[in-house]
Scaffold this motif. Structure first.
Motif, PDB file in Angstrom:
ATOM      1  N   SER A 266       3.484  10.420  -6.902  1.00 56.82           N
ATOM      2  CA  SER A 266       4.452  10.779  -7.924  1.00 56.82           C
ATOM      3  C   SER A 266       3.755  11.147  -9.227  1.00 56.82           C
ATOM      4  O   SER A 266       4.111  12.112  -9.890  1.00 56.82           O
ATOM      5  N   GLN A 267       2.730  10.371  -9.599  1.00 59.10           N
ATOM      6  CA  GLN A 267       1.993  10.657 -10.822  1.00 59.10           C
ATOM      7  C   GLN A 267       1.230  11.967 -10.727  1.00 59.10           C
ATOM      8  O   GLN A 267       1.135  12.709 -11.704  1.00 59.10           O
ATOM      9  N   LEU A 268       0.714  12.285  -9.563  1.00 64.87           N
ATOM     10  CA  LEU A 268       0.002  13.543  -9.380  1.00 64.87           C
ATOM     11  C   LEU A 268       0.921  14.745  -9.490  1.00 64.87           C
ATOM     12  O   LEU A 268       0.526  15.789  -9.997  1.00 64.87           O
ATOM     13  N   THR A 269       2.145  14.609  -9.037  1.00 62.46           N
ATOM     14  CA  THR A 269       3.061  15.742  -9.091  1.00 62.46           C
ATOM     15  C   THR A 269       3.542  16.006 -10.510  1.00 62.46           C
ATOM     16  O   THR A 269       4.022  17.093 -10.807  1.00 62.46           O
ATOM     17  N   HIS A 270       3.380  15.035 -11.420  1.00 58.48           N
ATOM     18  CA  HIS A 270       3.795  15.216 -12.801  1.00 58.48           C
ATOM     19  C   HIS A 270       2.665  15.713 -13.701  1.00 58.48           C
ATOM     20  O   HIS A 270       2.884  15.973 -14.866  1.00 58.48           O
ATOM     21  N   VAL A 271       1.479  15.844 -13.165  1.00 57.26           N
ATOM     22  CA  VAL A 271       0.346  16.320 -13.944  1.00 57.26           C
ATOM     23  C   VAL A 271       0.384  17.836 -13.961  1.00 57.26           C
ATOM     24  O   VAL A 271       0.483  18.482 -12.926  1.00 57.26           O
ATOM     25  N   SER A 272       0.318  18.418 -15.133  1.00 54.11           N
ATOM     26  CA  SER A 272       0.290  19.878 -15.220  1.00 54.11           C
ATOM     27  C   SER A 272      -1.126  20.338 -15.504  1.00 54.11           C
ATOM     28  O   SER A 272      -1.868  19.703 -16.234  1.00 54.11           O
ATOM     29  N   VAL A 273      -1.464  21.456 -14.914  1.00 55.08           N
ATOM     30  CA  VAL A 273      -2.800  22.012 -15.075  1.00 55.08           C
ATOM     31  C   VAL A 273      -2.686  23.237 -15.984  1.00 55.08           C
ATOM     32  O   VAL A 273      -1.924  24.167 -15.682  1.00 55.08           O
TER      33      VAL A 273
ATOM     34  N   ALA B 276       0.828  -1.206   0.000  1.00 56.34           N
ATOM     35  CA  ALA B 276       0.000   0.000   0.000  1.00 56.34           C
ATOM     36  C   ALA B 276       0.861   1.253   0.000  1.00 56.34           C
ATOM     37  O   ALA B 276       0.546   2.236  -0.681  1.00 56.34           O
ATOM     38  N   ASP B 277       1.959   1.224   0.739  1.00 57.35           N
ATOM     39  CA  ASP B 277       2.865   2.372   0.781  1.00 57.35           C
ATOM     40  C   ASP B 277       3.446   2.631  -0.604  1.00 57.35           C
ATOM     41  O   ASP B 277       3.529   3.772  -1.057  1.00 57.35           O
ATOM     42  N   SER B 278       3.824   1.569  -1.293  1.00 55.39           N
ATOM     43  CA  SER B 278       4.371   1.697  -2.642  1.00 55.39           C
ATOM     44  C   SER B 278       3.331   2.277  -3.605  1.00 55.39           C
ATOM     45  O   SER B 278       3.643   3.149  -4.416  1.00 55.39           O
ATOM     46  N   LEU B 279       2.095   1.797  -3.519  1.00 55.82           N
ATOM     47  CA  LEU B 279       1.026   2.324  -4.365  1.00 55.82           C
ATOM     48  C   LEU B 279       0.769   3.805  -4.082  1.00 55.82           C
ATOM     49  O   LEU B 279       0.570   4.598  -5.003  1.00 55.82           O
ATOM     50  N   ALA B 280       0.774   4.179  -2.804  1.00 51.08           N
ATOM     51  CA  ALA B 280       0.544   5.579  -2.430  1.00 51.08           C
ATOM     52  C   ALA B 280       1.651   6.472  -2.968  1.00 51.08           C
ATOM     53  O   ALA B 280       1.388   7.563  -3.490  1.00 51.08           O
ATOM     54  N   LYS B 281       2.885   6.021  -2.853  1.00 48.32           N
ATOM     55  CA  LYS B 281       4.010   6.816  -3.358  1.00 48.32           C
ATOM     56  C   LYS B 281       3.939   6.943  -4.876  1.00 48.32           C
ATOM     57  O   LYS B 281       4.216   7.997  -5.430  1.00 48.32           O
ATOM     58  N   SER B 282       3.557   5.880  -5.558  1.00 48.88           N
ATOM     59  CA  SER B 282       3.426   5.909  -7.003  1.00 48.88           C
ATOM     60  C   SER B 282       2.329   6.888  -7.435  1.00 48.88           C
ATOM     61  O   SER B 282       2.510   7.682  -8.351  1.00 48.88           O
ATOM     62  N   ALA B 283       1.191   6.831  -6.756  1.00 45.23           N
ATOM     63  CA  ALA B 283       0.086   7.743  -7.072  1.00 45.23           C
ATOM     64  C   ALA B 283       0.487   9.184  -6.821  1.00 45.23           C
ATOM     65  O   ALA B 283       0.190  10.072  -7.628  1.00 45.23           O
TER      66      ALA B 283
END
Length: 92
Positions: A83-90, A74-81
């Motif tokens: 990380s993906q959110l920080t790469h999304v540009s608005v 779960a920790d790995s999944l949370a970190k992955s999610a």
């Protein structure tokens, strides 16, 4: 706040899938303690209100603290999610 959003989402998902008994484990110890005591945290008051309302819809529900070290997946999944959110540009 992210963990509270996850818990609310998990509760809604469980209800949508007609789960009646639920054990929810989280490494957010302060949040788990808050859920047991039902004391408000003003920064996430609305989320806590939703989370406190949902358990009455289950036959049984438990909120348990589990250390991050004991829940590596779960920790790995949370970190992955995250990380993906920080790469999304608005745009805009």
């Amino acid at each position: 706040m992210a963990e509270a959003l996850s818990i609310r989402s998990a509760l809604n998902h469980a209800l949508e899938n007609r789960f009646t008994n639920l054990i929810l484990k989280s490494y957010a110890q302060n949040l788990v303690l808050t859920l047991h005591s039902q004391e408000p945290i003003k920064e996430i008051y609305g989320l806590l209100f939703d989370i406190h309302a949902l358990p009455s819809l289950f036959s049984s529900i438990s909120f348990l603290f589990i250390p991050r070290s004991q829940n590596a997946k779960a920790d790995s999944l949370a970190k992955s999610a995250k990380s993906q959110l920080t790469h999304v540009s608005v745009p805009g």
